[in-house]
Design a protein around this motif. Sequence first.
Motif, PDB file in Angstrom:
ATOM      1  N   ALA A 114      -8.118  11.906   6.251  1.00  0.00           N
ATOM      2  CA  ALA A 114      -7.103  12.861   7.067  1.00  0.00           C
ATOM      3  C   ALA A 114      -5.745  12.558   6.537  1.00  0.00           C
ATOM      4  CB  ALA A 114      -7.257  12.655   8.402  1.00  0.00           C
ATOM      5  N   PRO A 115      -5.603  13.562   5.345  1.00  0.00           N
ATOM      6  CA  PRO A 115      -4.401  13.080   4.789  1.00  0.00           C
ATOM      7  C   PRO A 115      -3.020  13.514   5.388  1.00  0.00           C
ATOM      8  CG  PRO A 115      -5.786  14.974   3.630  1.00  0.00           C
ATOM      9  CD  PRO A 115      -6.375  14.455   4.909  1.00  0.00           C
ATOM     10  N   ALA A 116      -2.111  12.923   5.099  1.00  0.00           N
ATOM     11  CA  ALA A 116      -0.564  13.148   5.810  1.00  0.00           C
ATOM     12  C   ALA A 116       0.006  14.263   4.992  1.00  0.00           C
ATOM     13  CB  ALA A 116       0.187  11.861   5.345  1.00  0.00           C
ATOM     14  N   ASP A 117       0.735  14.789   5.505  1.00  0.00           N
ATOM     15  CA  ASP A 117       1.364  16.200   4.953  1.00  0.00           C
ATOM     16  C   ASP A 117       3.072  16.048   4.745  1.00  0.00           C
ATOM     17  OD1 ASP A 117       2.469  15.962   7.647  1.00  0.00           O
ATOM     18  OD2 ASP A 117       1.626  17.997   8.249  1.00  0.00           O
ATOM     19  N   THR A 118       3.539  14.846   4.658  1.00  0.00           N
ATOM     20  CA  THR A 118       4.711  14.614   4.056  1.00  0.00           C
ATOM     21  C   THR A 118       4.548  13.256   3.199  1.00  0.00           C
ATOM     22  OG1 THR A 118       5.086  13.083   5.996  1.00  0.00           O
ATOM     23  CG2 THR A 118       5.992  15.112   6.351  1.00  0.00           C
ATOM     24  N   LYS A 119       5.399  13.395   2.096  1.00  0.00           N
ATOM     25  CA  LYS A 119       5.391  12.586   0.979  1.00  0.00           C
ATOM     26  C   LYS A 119       6.016  10.928   1.514  1.00  0.00           C
ATOM     27  CE  LYS A 119       6.392  12.049  -3.950  1.00  0.00           C
ATOM     28  NZ  LYS A 119       7.158  12.595  -5.023  1.00  0.00           N
ATOM     29  N   GLN A 120       6.903  10.918   2.169  1.00  0.00           N
ATOM     30  CA  GLN A 120       7.828   9.753   2.231  1.00  0.00           C
ATOM     31  C   GLN A 120       6.855   8.582   2.891  1.00  0.00           C
ATOM     32  OE1 GLN A 120       8.963   7.849   5.281  1.00  0.00           O
ATOM     33  NE2 GLN A 120      10.051   6.572   3.945  1.00  0.00           N
ATOM     34  N   PRO A 121       6.317   8.886   3.815  1.00  0.00           N
ATOM     35  CA  PRO A 121       5.485   7.729   4.361  1.00  0.00           C
ATOM     36  C   PRO A 121       4.451   7.232   3.388  1.00  0.00           C
ATOM     37  CG  PRO A 121       4.850   9.577   5.785  1.00  0.00           C
ATOM     38  CD  PRO A 121       5.854  10.041   4.682  1.00  0.00           C
ATOM     39  N   LEU A 122       3.862   8.037   2.641  1.00  0.00           N
ATOM     40  CA  LEU A 122       3.050   7.832   1.683  1.00  0.00           C
ATOM     41  C   LEU A 122       3.663   6.862   0.552  1.00  0.00           C
ATOM     42  CD1 LEU A 122       1.190  11.190   1.002  1.00  0.00           C
ATOM     43  CD2 LEU A 122       0.452   9.207   2.345  1.00  0.00           C
ATOM     44  N   GLU A 123       4.863   7.327   0.137  1.00  0.00           N
ATOM     45  CA  GLU A 123       5.452   6.480  -0.991  1.00  0.00           C
ATOM     46  C   GLU A 123       5.959   5.149  -0.510  1.00  0.00           C
ATOM     47  OE1 GLU A 123       8.207   9.435  -3.633  1.00  0.00           O
ATOM     48  OE2 GLU A 123       8.779   9.365  -1.509  1.00  0.00           O
ATOM     49  N   GLN A 124       6.484   5.045   0.954  1.00  0.00           N
ATOM     50  CA  GLN A 124       6.483   3.665   1.322  1.00  0.00           C
ATOM     51  C   GLN A 124       5.292   2.888   1.613  1.00  0.00           C
ATOM     52  OE1 GLN A 124       9.784   2.748   2.274  1.00  0.00           O
ATOM     53  NE2 GLN A 124       8.680   0.739   2.421  1.00  0.00           N
ATOM     54  N   PHE A 125       4.135   3.515   1.747  1.00  0.00           N
ATOM     55  CA  PHE A 125       2.988   2.788   1.947  1.00  0.00           C
ATOM     56  C   PHE A 125       2.521   2.200   0.413  1.00  0.00           C
ATOM     57  CE2 PHE A 125      -1.578   2.758   1.024  1.00  0.00           C
ATOM     58  CZ  PHE A 125      -2.163   2.033   2.061  1.00  0.00           C
ATOM     59  N   LEU A 126       2.538   3.244  -0.479  1.00  0.00           N
ATOM     60  CA  LEU A 126       2.191   2.589  -1.838  1.00  0.00           C
ATOM     61  C   LEU A 126       3.035   1.598  -2.417  1.00  0.00           C
ATOM     62  CD1 LEU A 126       1.268   6.217  -2.993  1.00  0.00           C
ATOM     63  CD2 LEU A 126      -0.297   4.186  -2.551  1.00  0.00           C
ATOM     64  N   GLU A 127       4.429   1.780  -2.307  1.00  0.00           N
ATOM     65  CA  GLU A 127       5.499   0.796  -2.562  1.00  0.00           C
ATOM     66  C   GLU A 127       5.164  -1.014  -1.832  1.00  0.00           C
ATOM     67  OE1 GLU A 127       9.993  -0.200  -1.864  1.00  0.00           O
ATOM     68  OE2 GLU A 127       9.486   1.802  -3.010  1.00  0.00           O
ATOM     69  N   ASP A 128       5.065  -0.411  -0.462  1.00  0.00           N
ATOM     70  CA  ASP A 128       4.746  -1.991   0.295  1.00  0.00           C
ATOM     71  C   ASP A 128       3.263  -2.517   0.145  1.00  0.00           C
ATOM     72  OD1 ASP A 128       7.014  -1.454   1.615  1.00  0.00           O
ATOM     73  OD2 ASP A 128       5.954  -0.657   3.268  1.00  0.00           O
TER      74      ASP A 128
END
Length: 133
Positions: A114-128
């Motif tokens: 169930a993909p997210a539709d905003t990039k910011q949380p994804l970027e934060q997740f991938l960084e963390d």
Amino acid sequence: MIKTQSLCLWGEDLAPSLPGYRPGPALAAHAHQLQADLQAFQAECPEGDTAEMAQDIREWCQWIMKRVVRSGFELTMARERTYTRDLYPCYTAFACHYPERAPQMRQALQWAIAPADTKQPLEQFLEDFGAGW
């Protein structure tokens, strides 16, 4: 790939004549490419809040999270002595061997489904999630 991910639709089926395989680094397809995939996501996934951008972000999210889940599994497949592309078995194998990272991989699995539709949380997740590996 012919033995594990192919189906003969016409002509001679070559799979039975190919040598057997063992789960291990030779079968790793996603982990070797993950860094480039993360860079592609960062550079090409759009940012914004229009409906069209949200759809593009969902597609990018699903793609990169599938890569993350399958890459995580590839870290464990030699120890598991199995191979799969199915996301849930990939997650469970990873979680068994890296329980401290299981919640993060579960989030990746959830976003793959169930993909997210905003990039910011994804970027934060991938960084963390990438920190400390």
